[in-house]
Design a protein around this motif. Structure first.
Motif, PDB file in Angstrom:
ATOM      1  N   THR A   1      -0.798  13.419  -7.609  1.00 45.55           N
ATOM      2  CA  THR A   1       0.436  13.141  -8.414  1.00 45.55           C
ATOM      3  C   THR A   1       1.306  12.254  -7.449  1.00 45.55           C
ATOM      4  O   THR A   1       0.833  12.230  -6.144  1.00 45.55           O
ATOM      5  CB  THR A   1       1.495  14.355  -8.469  1.00 45.55           C
ATOM      6  N   LYS A   2       1.975  11.150  -7.861  1.00 42.00           N
ATOM      7  CA  LYS A   2       2.363  10.042  -7.026  1.00 42.00           C
ATOM      8  C   LYS A   2       3.421  10.286  -6.158  1.00 42.00           C
ATOM      9  O   LYS A   2       4.509  11.119  -6.648  1.00 42.00           O
ATOM     10  CB  LYS A   2       2.942   8.982  -8.085  1.00 42.00           C
ATOM     11  N   VAL A   3       3.325  10.021  -4.894  1.00 43.12           N
ATOM     12  CA  VAL A   3       4.429  10.151  -3.972  1.00 43.12           C
ATOM     13  C   VAL A   3       4.309   8.927  -2.760  1.00 43.12           C
ATOM     14  O   VAL A   3       3.223   8.820  -2.244  1.00 43.12           O
ATOM     15  CB  VAL A   3       4.342  11.491  -3.017  1.00 43.12           C
ATOM     16  N   ASP A   4       5.351   8.245  -2.661  1.00 41.48           N
ATOM     17  CA  ASP A   4       5.307   7.073  -1.707  1.00 41.48           C
ATOM     18  C   ASP A   4       6.637   6.676  -1.011  1.00 41.48           C
ATOM     19  O   ASP A   4       6.537   5.897  -0.273  1.00 41.48           O
ATOM     20  CB  ASP A   4       4.688   5.725  -2.451  1.00 41.48           C
ATOM     21  N   ARG A   5       7.473   7.798  -1.259  1.00 40.11           N
ATOM     22  CA  ARG A   5       8.818   7.243  -0.486  1.00 40.11           C
ATOM     23  C   ARG A   5       9.584   8.759   0.005  1.00 40.11           C
ATOM     24  O   ARG A   5       9.299   9.632  -0.854  1.00 40.11           O
ATOM     25  CB  ARG A   5       9.723   6.327  -1.308  1.00 40.11           C
ATOM     26  N   PRO A   6      10.591   8.540   0.595  1.00 39.15           N
ATOM     27  CA  PRO A   6      11.265   9.926   1.067  1.00 39.15           C
ATOM     28  C   PRO A   6      11.928  10.618  -0.245  1.00 39.15           C
ATOM     29  O   PRO A   6      11.934  11.595  -0.350  1.00 39.15           O
ATOM     30  CB  PRO A   6      12.448   9.498   1.792  1.00 39.15           C
ATOM     31  N   SER A   7      12.479   9.697  -1.063  1.00 36.67           N
ATOM     32  CA  SER A   7      13.093  10.539  -2.336  1.00 36.67           C
ATOM     33  C   SER A   7      11.729  11.106  -3.298  1.00 36.67           C
ATOM     34  O   SER A   7      12.332  12.057  -3.751  1.00 36.67           O
ATOM     35  CB  SER A   7      13.634   9.317  -3.241  1.00 36.67           C
ATOM     36  N   ASP A   8      10.656  10.564  -3.253  1.00 32.95           N
ATOM     37  CA  ASP A   8       9.715  11.435  -3.845  1.00 32.95           C
ATOM     38  C   ASP A   8       9.409  12.770  -3.215  1.00 32.95           C
ATOM     39  O   ASP A   8       9.212  13.847  -3.815  1.00 32.95           O
ATOM     40  CB  ASP A   8       8.371  10.556  -3.801  1.00 32.95           C
ATOM     41  N   VAL A   9       9.607  12.865  -1.770  1.00 34.67           N
ATOM     42  CA  VAL A   9       9.492  14.203  -1.154  1.00 34.67           C
ATOM     43  C   VAL A   9      10.561  14.894  -1.628  1.00 34.67           C
ATOM     44  O   VAL A   9      10.235  16.177  -1.704  1.00 34.67           O
ATOM     45  CB  VAL A   9       9.257  13.856   0.325  1.00 34.67           C
TER      46      VAL A   9
ATOM     47  N   ILE B   1      -1.574  15.017  -4.115  1.00 36.31           N
ATOM     48  CA  ILE B   1      -0.641  13.986  -4.330  1.00 36.31           C
ATOM     49  C   ILE B   1      -0.976  12.658  -3.858  1.00 36.31           C
ATOM     50  O   ILE B   1      -1.605  12.356  -2.977  1.00 36.31           O
ATOM     51  CB  ILE B   1       0.905  14.036  -3.565  1.00 36.31           C
ATOM     52  N   GLY B   2      -0.659  11.501  -4.898  1.00 39.23           N
ATOM     53  CA  GLY B   2      -1.118  10.404  -4.621  1.00 39.23           C
ATOM     54  C   GLY B   2      -0.457   9.051  -4.698  1.00 39.23           C
ATOM     55  O   GLY B   2       0.622   9.271  -5.723  1.00 39.23           O
ATOM     56  N   SER B   3      -0.308   7.960  -4.107  1.00 40.65           N
ATOM     57  CA  SER B   3       0.750   7.055  -4.183  1.00 40.65           C
ATOM     58  C   SER B   3       0.678   6.012  -5.442  1.00 40.65           C
ATOM     59  O   SER B   3       1.256   5.236  -5.704  1.00 40.65           O
ATOM     60  CB  SER B   3       0.542   6.111  -2.843  1.00 40.65           C
ATOM     61  N   GLN B   4      -0.703   6.012  -5.905  1.00 42.34           N
ATOM     62  CA  GLN B   4      -1.184   5.355  -7.068  1.00 42.34           C
ATOM     63  C   GLN B   4      -1.761   6.017  -8.001  1.00 42.34           C
ATOM     64  O   GLN B   4      -2.216   7.071  -8.169  1.00 42.34           O
ATOM     65  CB  GLN B   4      -2.115   4.233  -6.430  1.00 42.34           C
ATOM     66  N   SER B   5      -2.026   5.276  -9.165  1.00 38.90           N
ATOM     67  CA  SER B   5      -2.311   5.925 -10.455  1.00 38.90           C
ATOM     68  C   SER B   5      -3.970   5.760 -10.519  1.00 38.90           C
ATOM     69  O   SER B   5      -4.430   5.951 -11.702  1.00 38.90           O
ATOM     70  CB  SER B   5      -1.858   5.154 -11.658  1.00 38.90           C
TER      71      SER B   5
ATOM     72  N   GLY C   1       0.677  -1.178   0.042  1.00 41.33           N
ATOM     73  CA  GLY C   1      -0.099   0.091  -0.045  1.00 41.33           C
ATOM     74  C   GLY C   1       0.777   1.324   0.136  1.00 41.33           C
ATOM     75  O   GLY C   1       1.978   1.221   0.487  1.00 41.33           O
ATOM     76  N   MET C   2       0.279   2.606  -0.620  1.00 38.90           N
ATOM     77  CA  MET C   2       1.324   3.403  -0.883  1.00 38.90           C
ATOM     78  C   MET C   2       0.598   4.675  -0.242  1.00 38.90           C
ATOM     79  O   MET C   2      -0.344   4.632   0.720  1.00 38.90           O
ATOM     80  CB  MET C   2       1.562   3.805  -2.109  1.00 38.90           C
ATOM     81  N   ALA C   3       1.086   6.008  -0.387  1.00 34.00           N
ATOM     82  CA  ALA C   3       0.647   6.894   0.314  1.00 34.00           C
ATOM     83  C   ALA C   3       0.104   8.254  -0.681  1.00 34.00           C
ATOM     84  O   ALA C   3       0.292   8.232  -1.714  1.00 34.00           O
ATOM     85  CB  ALA C   3       1.765   7.854   0.981  1.00 34.00           C
ATOM     86  N   THR C   4      -0.969   8.969  -0.175  1.00 28.67           N
ATOM     87  CA  THR C   4      -1.609   9.753  -0.793  1.00 28.67           C
ATOM     88  C   THR C   4      -1.485  11.296  -0.120  1.00 28.67           C
ATOM     89  O   THR C   4      -1.644  11.470   1.346  1.00 28.67           O
ATOM     90  CB  THR C   4      -3.384   9.913  -0.952  1.00 28.67           C
TER      91      THR C   4
END
Length: 536
Positions: free
Chosen positions: A237-245, A212-216, A42-45
């Motif tokens: 827009t997708k974000v799910d990890r520190p590098s995305d931040v 911002i969303g973790s999934q499409s 699961g991911m983050a939004t």
């Protein structure tokens, strides 16, 4: 001993991440099915927005631009501190997690402590010797009720145990919550649980991004958003990890060659020189002022970005000492070895510090009717740790937070007991059951105890539990508009979010087609007194 505990923690994490295999389910084919059964993480939004225009952030280290350029920021549409709304985080537990009874207590018409039947609690995974109605003969109180966080949890709730691991005792008094018994369909992302677009509509908007969303998916999470609230211009827009931040902002190569302070000074100087030249030029275009503003604002925005985000620690959750490391909410080992903790830290860093205003954290693998109890307990415990981390971080930063927890459907037990260490002597989850479902929300207020609506304890109990269950632990679908309609459940969450700002009177204007009834009924669907002044 330390090495042994580390091995036990690693074993529990392995179990928490292991995919779920069900003989009564088809092979997972869709993205949502893979997430629900834990084959896909699961991911983050996130929904951009901020509370920093209302609440000072004592940790903000960014200096203001020079006075002449600071005055241009509003004109250029630069929102450095967001829209002044309470940060909002959703936990979307994909697969049909247990929420009612074994985690958050749910009762009959009189509230959480208007107890269900023993058979009802048995269906919710609690054997007869663990039901909350049992009294300790020595104290006259139940040993199975815990109200340290305001909302009543079962004392052995895995959610609660996880939250209390992360929330310091001094911050617990400023937390409270409410539970909403409400059916939703099992094992499907078609439940429109996600309130992100609605949260944005009532004013949450941000200094970096809107959604911002973790999934499409259209909502950015596992569950759908209500169709009538979707705004295609705000698609996540997708974000799910520190590098995305940290990748959200590019300050260019100038920082690195010069210090952050010198880089900002150079950009400010470039803006002033350009402005002087523009003053001497006639572009011979009818929209001369507009063209000049575009040039001016381009330099101001670049200087502002370098000023606010030139220091990498500003956005990077791994470099935040309140989040990671000695004295942090997560240890270095936890952060390095658990992707759910990294994801949660990334979301809370942006939302609670005002770089984003609301976010969804999707956690997978909650379709845990696997013929045991231990699998669900381990996954609920980790989810509780992530929930508690969000509330504790809000307290450390000094801003309020509303946290909403939902899942697609629920589970039930047939009474068989799992006496393993992680099963804890509770009922085995043996199948899906949408009638035992519930959602809940928690609120942290940095300014003191959160007050329930109601003139006395009986009235307050009915505001803390919005709707009710029958004695047999099935949702009474006529108890509230939300009880049998997930769209109206989202509207109820939005109403409560607005009420925390004192803005519930604006609900019908913003959502003219809502299904929550008249003002008196909406008052009965609201849990708390306002904790901030509204801005709508």
């Amino acid at each position: 001993m330390t090495r042994r505990l580390h091995k036990l923690n690693k074993a529990a994490q392995s179990c928490a991440d292991k995919p779920l295999y069900h003989q009564d389910h088809r092979r997972p084919l869709t993205r949502r099915e893979f997430i629900a059964q834990g084959f896909c993480a699961g991911m983050a939004t996130l929904t951009a927005g901020s509370a920093l225009s209302l609440f000072a952030n004592p940790r903000a280290a960014n200096a203001a631009l020079s006075a002449d350029l600071e005055a241009l920021k509003d004109r250029c549409g630069i929102a450095t501190q967001g829209a002044g709304k309470i940060p909002f985080i959703v936990f979307d537990l994909a697969g049909g997690a247990n929420i009612s009874g074994s985690n958050v207590l749910v009762g009959k018409r009189g509230g959480q402590l208007d107890f269900l039947s023993t058979a009802g609690y048995n269906k919710l995974g609690l054997p007869g010797d663990m039901v909350p109605s049992i009294m300790n003969p020595q104290s006259g109180l139940s040993d199975f009720i815990n109200t340290e966080l305001g909302l009543a949890f079962h004392s052995d709730s895995a959610f609660l145990r996880g939250m209390l691991e992360r929330i310091s005792p001094m911050n617990r008094a400023n937390i409270n919550g409410a539970v909403i018994p409400a059916r939703s369909e099992n094992d499907t992302g078609n439940n429109p649980h996600n309130p992100m677009y609605g949260i944005n509509k009532v004013g949450a908007d941000g200094s970096l991004l809107t959604l911002i969303g973790s999934q499409s998916s259209e909502s950015g999470g596992n569950s759908m958003a209500p169709a009538m609230m979707i705004d295609q211009s705000k698609r996540p827009t997708k974000v799910d990890r520190p590098s995305d931040v940290t990748g959200l902002v590019d300050t260019g190569d100038l920082i690195g060659l010069l210090s952050q302070q010198d880089s900002v000074a150079v950009m400010e100087s470039i803006q002033r020189i350009s402005d002087m030249k523009l003053g001497k030029i006639d572009t011979q275009i009818s929209t001369d002022d507009v063209l000049k503003d575009l040039v001016r604002c381009g330099y101001v925005k670049s200087a502002d970005i370098a000023d606010r985000f030139g220091d990498p620690s500003t956005l990077n959750p791994q470099l935040d000492p309140l989040l990671v490391g000695t004295g942090g909410i997560f240890s270095e080992d936890e952060f390095a070895n658990d992707g759910e903790f990294r994801k949660t830290a990334s979301v809370m860093k942006l939302v609670i510090n005002g770089f984003a205003g609301a976010g969804t954290i999707t956690m997978g693998g909650f379709d845990y009717h696997t013929g045991d109890r231990s699998t669900g307990e381990i996954r609920d415990l980790r989810a509780g740790r992530c929930m508690g981390a969000c509330l504790e971080y809000a307290a450390r930063v000094g801003v309020p937070l509303m946290m909403y927890v939902c899942s697609d459907g629920s589970v039930a037990s047939n009474g068989m007991i799992d006496d393993s260490v992680n099963g804890r002597g509770k009922g085995v989850w043996t199948g899906d059951n949408s009638s035992t479902a519930a959602s809940f929300f928690m609120v942290y207020n940095p300014n003191g105890t959160i007050q329930l609506l109601g003139a006395n304890a009986d009235q307050q109990a009915m505001h803390q539990q919005i709707g009710y269950m029958r004695a047999d632990a099935s949702v009474e679908t006529a108890s509230t508009p939300a009880a049998n309609n997930v769209n109206l459940l989202v509207e109820t969450i939005l109403l409560n979010y607005m009420a925390l700002h004192g803005e519930q009177g604006q609900f019908s204007r913003l959502f003219p087609q809502h299904g929550l009834g008249n003002a008196a009924l909406m008052d009965s669907l609201t849990a708390f007194e306002p904790i901030v002044n509204g801005t709508i």
